[in-house]
Design an enzyme around this catalytic site. Structure first.
Site, PDB file in Angstrom:
ATOM      1  N   GLU A 288      -0.845  -0.268  -9.309  1.00  0.00           N
ATOM      2  CA  GLU A 288      -1.081  -0.766  -7.965  1.00  0.00           C
ATOM      3  C   GLU A 288       0.245  -0.920  -7.257  1.00  0.00           C
ATOM      4  O   GLU A 288       1.248  -1.203  -7.857  1.00  0.00           O
ATOM      5  CB  GLU A 288      -1.763  -2.125  -8.022  1.00  0.00           C
ATOM      6  CG  GLU A 288      -3.082  -2.106  -8.731  1.00  0.00           C
ATOM      7  CD  GLU A 288      -3.233  -3.316  -9.627  1.00  0.00           C
ATOM      8  OE1 GLU A 288      -3.506  -4.387  -9.102  1.00  0.00           O
ATOM      9  OE2 GLU A 288      -3.037  -3.162 -10.832  1.00  0.00           O
ATOM     10  N   ASP A 292       1.682  -1.534  -0.095  1.00  0.00           N
ATOM     11  CA  ASP A 292       0.755  -0.552   0.467  1.00  0.00           C
ATOM     12  C   ASP A 292      -0.684  -1.046   0.422  1.00  0.00           C
ATOM     13  O   ASP A 292      -1.452  -0.814   1.348  1.00  0.00           O
ATOM     14  CB  ASP A 292       0.884   0.761  -0.311  1.00  0.00           C
ATOM     15  CG  ASP A 292       2.325   1.214  -0.422  1.00  0.00           C
ATOM     16  OD1 ASP A 292       2.643   2.272   0.117  1.00  0.00           O
ATOM     17  OD2 ASP A 292       3.140   0.495  -1.030  1.00  0.00           O
ATOM     18  N   SER A 475       8.427   2.173   3.900  1.00  0.00           N
ATOM     19  CA  SER A 475       7.250   2.086   3.041  1.00  0.00           C
ATOM     20  C   SER A 475       6.238   1.088   3.585  1.00  0.00           C
ATOM     21  O   SER A 475       5.087   1.089   3.162  1.00  0.00           O
ATOM     22  CB  SER A 475       7.655   1.683   1.629  1.00  0.00           C
ATOM     23  OG  SER A 475       8.516   2.642   1.105  1.00  0.00           O
TER      24      SER A 475
END
Ligand code: NAG
Ligand code: NAG
Ligand code: NAG
Ligand code: NAG
Length: 563
Positions: A288, A292, A475
């Site tokens: 995971e 995000d 990101s």
């Protein structure tokens, strides 16, 4: 900042593809005339040759065969992605894509025969059969490709990989083989999402009482701590949940080491999206990625989120990236993401031109079946591939209360491997003309420019390992943008319309660009330069600017006031 600033484009030419055709040797069986297929002049910086490979060591190689009609697929993909074209939105089926990318019968037969002569039976590693996989002892690989594999160490991490500096294929097969990998492409080991820098880990941010953003357009706290409520206010993102969840999956691709868990997600939702508590995500394999996941589940309320982890088995992110595409093309239409966000990348010059094209063509296939692929553009000194690929949407970083400025680490620049695509040709020409002689010779004026768009990349609050913390990096920007497009897709599906698919021709159209707030202030300094500057219109720091959900609905012809 683009990598080419640090290694001027003029000298950054690691490959000699055709100039060395003259180097000819016979393979051990003596039946084939071998020619050098790809070659690197030296060990790339950051790596050292560290030893030999035991003859019996098994290595797995992928052989990418020349596709039947890749230019036909490109043409079709642009037609179905361009709002001005009659075919707009008529996404292909994976079977239709396979017709374009399958190997030619002649090529497949010739390569299979060559392998068979060497007692090797390949297996297919892609849906269309254009990628063959073989596992053979190193000594046999040396013979097969007239080379000598050895081990190379990535100095910073100490990680070793088996590579070579040149390899050959039979002359008659040269037109049928795009590349063999891993051979001369050197990539640093993957480390979670590069560019996510956790800062300020001691603050117990989750305890703070937050103001309702409805009361105040941009809560003052959003200048220092950015939450989903801030992003809703910045970008017009609705709080209402999506309703078309049956056909709308948001995919998040990441790496296992960027570790988080459902408990962090629930902690995050409890503090920052109480209306979404107990929403989970699907995991299609073991890992995971906290940032995000929290900024997809927590922003695209009601859109199912699937975490897709990249193949760690072969410890090679490049093939992992292609494998993700292969696996998504094999999914049902319902399970395949309509939007995919990916927060990792490579250094363009570490990959070869052929391999970069192979990865980029994989994303083209996904775009053709209707998946929007978004990539973090990278942060200072962080790789610029595949941002240079014209078939993905590269997301740079912005910061501050609106009107936002460029995040100073937002990577941007121009590809040396991909020419400027038609949809941004005017924008790139205008920008290049506007900076005149500044940086002349340090960047490629005819390359694909990136990023395409930008979104929040500083002071983003996440729940991580039981605590709340702030992170920065492009990101963050990619999942935030992906959530917005997934919510637009939700409304399109509800209206019986096709999903957005490959985004760029739409984004750069007059209607599309009107849905973005231009970022005109800030630079991305690096490599002892001041970097490029954000400016009016497209720029290689923040692209077209930051997205606005409501205006995107208008741009696709959905009147949001009726909802
Ligand atoms: C969370 O932060 C607190 C206070 O800084 C610290 O004592 C605790 O160890 C942290 N928890 C974890 C799981 O890191
Ligand atoms: C979330 O799940 C827990 C455990 O199943 C349950 O006790 C709680 O009521 C749920 N909360 C909401 C808001 O649905
Ligand atoms: C980027 O901005 C931060 C503050 O937001 C500053 O601390 C840092 O020095 C800047 N970096 C560069 C390379 O200018
Ligand atoms: C600049 O980009 C073009 C188009 O992609 C490419 O053909 C050329 O080789 C690049 N120049 C350098 C110096 O890398």
């Amino acid at each position: 900042m683009a990598q080419q600033f640090c290694t001027p484009a003029m000298i950054a030419t690691p490959l000699l593809l055709t100039a060395i055709l003259a180097v000819v040797s016979a393979n051990p069986l003596g039946r084939r005339t071998m020619v050098v297929h790809e070659k690197r002049n030296a060990v790339p910086s950051g790596f050292v040759q560290s030893g030999s490979v035991p003859a019996s060591k098994e290595i797995t190689l992928r052989i990418a065969l020349t596709n039947t009609d890749i230019t036909g697929l490109e043409k079709t993909m642009y037609e179905i992605s361009d709002p001005a074209n009659a075919l707009y939105g008529q996404h292909l089926t994976p079977e239709q894509v396979a017709e374009f990318v399958k190997p030619t019968a002649e090529g497949l037969a010739a390569v299979t025969e060559w392998l068979s002569e060497n007692d090797i039976s390949p297996k297919s590693a892609s849906n269309a059969g254009d990628l063959l996989q073989i596992t053979i002892p190193a000594s046999k690989a040396d013979e097969l490709l007239s080379t000598k594999f050895s081990t190379f160490k990535h100095v910073e991490s100490g990680v070793e990989s088996i590579r070579t500096l040149a390899y050959s294929v039979p002359a008659s097969l040269k037109p049928h083989i795009q590349f063999v990998h891993p051979t001369i492409a050197f990539t640093a080991p993957l480390r979670g999402s590069p560019g996510v820098t956790a800062i300020n880990t001691k603050r117990a941010l989750g305890q703070e009482k937050r103001k309702d953003p409805v009361e105040e357009r941009y809560p003052a706290s959003c200048a220092t701590v950015v939450t989903p409520a801030c992003l809703q206010a910045f970008y017009g993102i609705p709080t209402a949940k999506a309703t078309s969840s049956a056909n709308n999956v948001l995919g998040v691709a990441g790496y296992v080491e960027q570790f988080a868990n459902q408990a962090d997600l629930q902690r995050f939702l409890g503090a920052l999206r109480p209306d979404l508590v107990n929403t989970t995500f699907l995991q299609n394999s073991g890992g995971e990625a906290v940032l995000d996941i929290e900024y997809t589940v927590g922003l695209a309320g009601g859109v199912p989120v699937t975490f897709i982890s990249v193949g760690e088995d072969n410890n090679d992110g490049v093939m992992g990236a292609i494998d993700i595409v292969t696996s998504l093309l094999g999914e049902t239409d319902e399970a395949r993401p309509t939007v995919l966000t990916i927060s990792y990348g490579f250094n363009e010059e570490d990959l070869t031109i052929a391999l970069s094209r192979g990865v980029c063509q994989a994303y083209m296939q996904l775009g053709a079946v209707g998946t929007s692929v978004l990539f973090a553009s990278g942060d200072v000194f962080v790789p610029a591939a595949p941002s240079g690929c014209p078939f993905i949407t590269s997301v740079g970083g912005s910061a501050g209360l609106p009107p936002q400025v460029a995040a100073n680490f937002s990577s941007g620049g121009f590809s040396n491997y991909f020419t400027v695509p038609y949809y941004q040709a005017n924008d790139v020409r205008t920008y290049v003309a506007s900076i005149g002689e500044q940086y002349a010779g340090l960047y490629n004026t005819t390359g694909r420019g990136y990023p395409d768009i930008a979104a929040q990349a500083e002071s983003v609050e996440i729940a991580w390992k039981g605590n709340f913390t702030l992170v920065e990096g492009t990101s963050a920007a990619s999942p935030v943008s992906a959530s917005i497009f997934a919510l637009v897709n939700d409304k399109l599906i509800a209206a019986g319309r096709p999903v957005l698919g490959f985004l760029n021709p739409f984004l750069y159209s007059a209607a599309g660009r009107a849905a973005f707030t231009d970022v005109t202030y800030g630079t991305n300094p690096g490599c002892n330069t001041d970097g490029f500057s954000a400016s009016t219109g497209w720029d290689p720091v923040t692209g077209l600017g930051t997205p606005n959900y409501q205006q995107l609905l208008t741009a696709v012809g959905l009147d949001h006031r009726s909802h």
